[in-house]
Write an enzyme that holds these catalytic residues in place. Structure first.
Site, mmCIF file in Angstrom:
data_model
loop_
_atom_site.group_PDB
_atom_site.id
_atom_site.type_symbol
_atom_site.label_atom_id
_atom_site.label_comp_id
_atom_site.label_asym_id
_atom_site.label_seq_id
_atom_site.Cartn_x
_atom_site.Cartn_y
_atom_site.Cartn_z
ATOM 1 N N ARG A 154 0.827 -1.222 0.000
ATOM 2 C CA ARG A 154 0.000 0.000 0.000
ATOM 3 C C ARG A 154 0.851 1.258 0.000
ATOM 4 O O ARG A 154 0.413 2.314 -0.479
ATOM 5 C CB ARG A 154 -0.972 -0.011 1.180
ATOM 6 C CG ARG A 154 -2.130 -0.976 1.007
ATOM 7 C CD ARG A 154 -3.047 -0.969 2.209
ATOM 8 N NE ARG A 154 -2.362 -1.407 3.416
ATOM 9 C CZ ARG A 154 -2.207 -2.681 3.758
ATOM 10 N NH1 ARG A 154 -2.722 -3.631 3.019
ATOM 11 N NH2 ARG A 154 -1.542 -3.001 4.842
ATOM 12 N N GLU A 200 4.710 -9.924 14.168
ATOM 13 C CA GLU A 200 4.042 -10.369 15.389
ATOM 14 C C GLU A 200 4.243 -11.884 15.578
ATOM 15 O O GLU A 200 4.540 -12.351 16.665
ATOM 16 C CB GLU A 200 2.556 -10.043 15.281
ATOM 17 C CG GLU A 200 1.937 -9.702 16.601
ATOM 18 C CD GLU A 200 0.516 -9.214 16.428
ATOM 19 O OE1 GLU A 200 0.156 -8.815 15.317
ATOM 20 O OE2 GLU A 200 -0.220 -9.261 17.422
HETATM 21 P P1 AMP Z 1 4.854 -2.601 11.256
HETATM 22 O O1 AMP Z 1 6.057 -3.228 10.622
HETATM 23 O O2 AMP Z 1 4.381 -3.319 12.478
HETATM 24 O O3 AMP Z 1 5.063 -1.116 11.512
HETATM 25 O O4 AMP Z 1 3.659 -2.769 10.234
HETATM 26 C C1 AMP Z 1 3.536 -1.872 9.205
HETATM 27 C C2 AMP Z 1 3.038 -2.512 7.944
HETATM 28 O O5 AMP Z 1 1.975 -3.436 8.173
HETATM 29 C C3 AMP Z 1 2.514 -1.424 7.047
HETATM 30 O O6 AMP Z 1 3.047 -1.626 5.757
HETATM 31 C C4 AMP Z 1 1.010 -1.566 7.103
HETATM 32 O O7 AMP Z 1 0.497 -1.502 5.800
HETATM 33 C C5 AMP Z 1 0.725 -2.927 7.740
HETATM 34 N N1 AMP Z 1 -0.130 -2.833 8.949
HETATM 35 C C6 AMP Z 1 0.206 -3.159 10.209
HETATM 36 N N2 AMP Z 1 -0.804 -3.017 11.066
HETATM 37 C C7 AMP Z 1 -1.849 -2.572 10.337
HETATM 38 C C8 AMP Z 1 -3.202 -2.199 10.655
HETATM 39 N N3 AMP Z 1 -3.694 -2.259 11.908
HETATM 40 N N4 AMP Z 1 -3.997 -1.777 9.636
HETATM 41 C C9 AMP Z 1 -3.512 -1.694 8.389
HETATM 42 N N5 AMP Z 1 -2.254 -2.030 8.013
HETATM 43 C C10 AMP Z 1 -1.422 -2.459 8.983
#
Ligand code: AMP
Length: 172
Positions: free
Chosen positions: A60, A97
């Site tokens: 995205r 996670e």
């Molecule tokens: P992180 O590495 O945990 O910061 O996760 C970020 C990536 O996961 C981004 O590219 C987001 O598109 C996706 N992502 C993680 N959590 C969500 C959420 N609650 N809603 C939408 N996209 C998420």
């Protein structure tokens, strides 16, 4: 900043798995005015600095980063999930996670010293952005800022990206 932008983000409960509230940005993309506003706000985070490359994170992040790059007159560079880029790559693993993931960047995507704006739709734990920063650092990029449309503040992703500047448009 527009309340309309915030109210267009759709919360989808238990997607893609139980316990996650997914922030669905497709209603913003589908609305010409809101999409344009989101791109304008992301462009403003560059603060007028000259940007050589806007780097978008799979998948995205590409949508926003490509539009920002066009608006700023900069190049666009994709950070992709493992196995998608055809040329010589650098890769780094990061923790999700549950389990691990790997992101890749073409070795010649950014030249040493080039100014880069890193863009994604959403900052959660910061793992994906931190892995992207690591790859950009290895190539010698000058990371002007990391800009996201949505920040899930309670997950403290911003702290993982220090000392880089992080800009977010909508904070939850
Ligand atoms: P992180 O590495 O945990 O910061 O996760 C970020 C990536 O996961 C981004 O590219 C987001 O598109 C996706 N992502 C993680 N959590 C969500 C959420 N609650 N809603 C939408 N996209 C998420």
């Amino acid at each position: 900043m527009s309340a309309a932008l915030r109210s267009a983000v759709r919360d989808v409960v238990d997607f893609p798995k139980p316990g996650i509230i997914f922030k669905d940005i497709t209603p913003i993309l589908a609305d010409g005015k809101l999409f344009r506003e989101s791109i304008s706000l992301l462009c403003a985070t560059a603060g007028g600095a000259k940007i050589d490359k806007v780097v978008g994170i799979d998948a995205r992040g590409f949508i926003f980063a490509a539009a920002v790059a066009d608006r700023l007159g900069a190049g666009f560079v994709p950070v992709r999930k493992k196995g998608k880029l055809p040329w010589k790559t650098r890769q780094t693993a990061y923790t999700l996670e549950y389990g691990e993931s790997i992101v890749e960047l073409h070795e010649d995507a950014v030249k040493p010293g080039e100014s880069v704006l890193l863009v994604d739709d959403l900052l959660a734990t910061g793992g994906t952005a931190a892995a992207s920063v690591k790859l950009l650092d290895e190539l010698g990029a000058n990371i002007v800022a990391i800009s996201v449309l949505i920040e899930l503040e309670f997950l403290a992703g911003r702290a993982r990206l220090a000392p880089h500047t992080v800009h977010s448009i909508l904070i939850y």
